[in-house]
Design a protein around this motif. Sequence first.
Motif, PDB file in Angstrom:
ATOM      1  N   VAL A  36      58.551  34.077  -7.127  1.00 39.45           N
ATOM      2  CA  VAL A  36      58.265  34.123  -5.696  1.00 39.45           C
ATOM      3  C   VAL A  36      58.804  35.440  -5.134  1.00 39.45           C
ATOM      4  N   PRO A  37      57.970  36.211  -4.446  1.00 43.18           N
ATOM      5  CA  PRO A  37      58.443  37.472  -3.866  1.00 43.18           C
ATOM      6  C   PRO A  37      59.502  37.222  -2.784  1.00 43.18           C
ATOM      7  N   SER A  38      60.196  38.271  -2.425  1.00 45.02           N
ATOM      8  CA  SER A  38      61.186  38.169  -1.352  1.00 45.02           C
ATOM      9  C   SER A  38      60.498  38.239   0.005  1.00 45.02           C
ATOM     10  N   ILE A  39      61.215  37.837   1.033  1.00 45.19           N
ATOM     11  CA  ILE A  39      60.689  37.959   2.396  1.00 45.19           C
ATOM     12  C   ILE A  39      60.414  39.428   2.710  1.00 45.19           C
ATOM     13  N   ALA A  40      61.300  40.305   2.294  1.00 46.34           N
ATOM     14  CA  ALA A  40      61.092  41.739   2.540  1.00 46.34           C
ATOM     15  C   ALA A  40      59.816  42.234   1.860  1.00 46.34           C
ATOM     16  N   ASP A  41      59.552  41.752   0.642  1.00 42.41           N
ATOM     17  CA  ASP A  41      58.313  42.127  -0.055  1.00 42.41           C
ATOM     18  C   ASP A  41      57.091  41.683   0.743  1.00 42.41           C
ATOM     19  N   PHE A  42      57.147  40.474   1.298  1.00 37.43           N
ATOM     20  CA  PHE A  42      56.012  39.969   2.054  1.00 37.43           C
ATOM     21  C   PHE A  42      55.871  40.690   3.393  1.00 37.43           C
ATOM     22  N   GLN A  43      56.973  41.064   4.008  1.00 38.13           N
ATOM     23  CA  GLN A  43      56.888  41.848   5.239  1.00 38.13           C
ATOM     24  C   GLN A  43      56.170  43.169   4.961  1.00 38.13           C
ATOM     25  N   THR A  44      56.528  43.797   3.860  1.00 36.94           N
ATOM     26  CA  THR A  44      55.873  45.049   3.469  1.00 36.94           C
ATOM     27  C   THR A  44      54.398  44.818   3.184  1.00 36.94           C
ATOM     28  N   LYS A  45      54.082  43.713   2.494  1.00 36.85           N
ATOM     29  CA  LYS A  45      52.685  43.405   2.180  1.00 36.85           C
ATOM     30  C   LYS A  45      51.857  43.258   3.453  1.00 36.85           C
ATOM     31  N   ILE A  46      52.396  42.571   4.439  1.00 34.78           N
ATOM     32  CA  ILE A  46      51.680  42.367   5.696  1.00 34.78           C
ATOM     33  C   ILE A  46      51.443  43.703   6.395  1.00 34.78           C
ATOM     34  N   THR A  47      52.496  44.483   6.582  1.00 36.21           N
ATOM     35  CA  THR A  47      52.351  45.743   7.327  1.00 36.21           C
ATOM     36  C   THR A  47      51.485  46.746   6.571  1.00 36.21           C
ATOM     37  N   THR A  48      51.623  46.800   5.258  1.00 35.41           N
ATOM     38  CA  THR A  48      50.809  47.719   4.460  1.00 35.41           C
ATOM     39  C   THR A  48      49.340  47.318   4.495  1.00 35.41           C
ATOM     40  N   THR A  49      49.061  46.027   4.349  1.00 36.20           N
ATOM     41  CA  THR A  49      47.676  45.551   4.404  1.00 36.20           C
ATOM     42  C   THR A  49      47.041  45.904   5.737  1.00 36.20           C
ATOM     43  N   LEU A  50      47.773  45.674   6.832  1.00 40.75           N
ATOM     44  CA  LEU A  50      47.215  45.892   8.171  1.00 40.75           C
ATOM     45  C   LEU A  50      46.946  47.364   8.487  1.00 40.75           C
TER      46      LEU A  50
END
Length: 194
Positions: A36-50
């Motif tokens: 499971v990725p970290s919360i920080a990884d998912f925050q980056t995924k969201i902002t990078t995707t957008l």
Amino acid sequence: MTPIAFRIAHSSDAAEILQIYAHYVEQTAITLDTVVPSIADFQTKITTTLERYPFIVAVQANKIVGYAYASAFNYRNAYDWSAELSIYLLPTMRKQGLGSRFYSLLEDIAKAQNITNLNACITYPRTKDDPHVTLASVNFHEKRGFNLCGHFHKCAYKFDRWYDMVWMEKQILPHSDSPAPIKPFNQIAKQFFS
């Protein structure tokens, strides 16, 4: 039933989104992540995707019940007119039409971005009784007009077993000899979200 609203994801949604994704990592072969990725990884995924593509959440009674996003099919510029779609729902929200609603929205957004092809990378079970993945995603995409275009055998290993991977594709706009440039999501987001 409480209505479901769709909105653009925020980095502050990462923890709640990650709770949905963790189920798929730990209990299924729908995703082939094994940690499971970290919360920080998912925050980056969201902002990078957008920066280029939509990352959308479905909210019901102030709770995120699913999310979906588009991403690059391939990082090389010549592939700009193709995008990969991904969707994850709370298990209790499956088979209620939410996936179709997400995909309809993502397809409309992709058309507004001038994307011509949508792609889906799907884990394919090697047996009918696999406890971690079924053909549900393949069947869902077929109903949405996607066609099978590639099948890779025993290319992933999770839960002490080998999995196949298939690619499915759907053309959503005509292929022009001079395709219009891709519009980043932030340029067309207001057409879909106030």
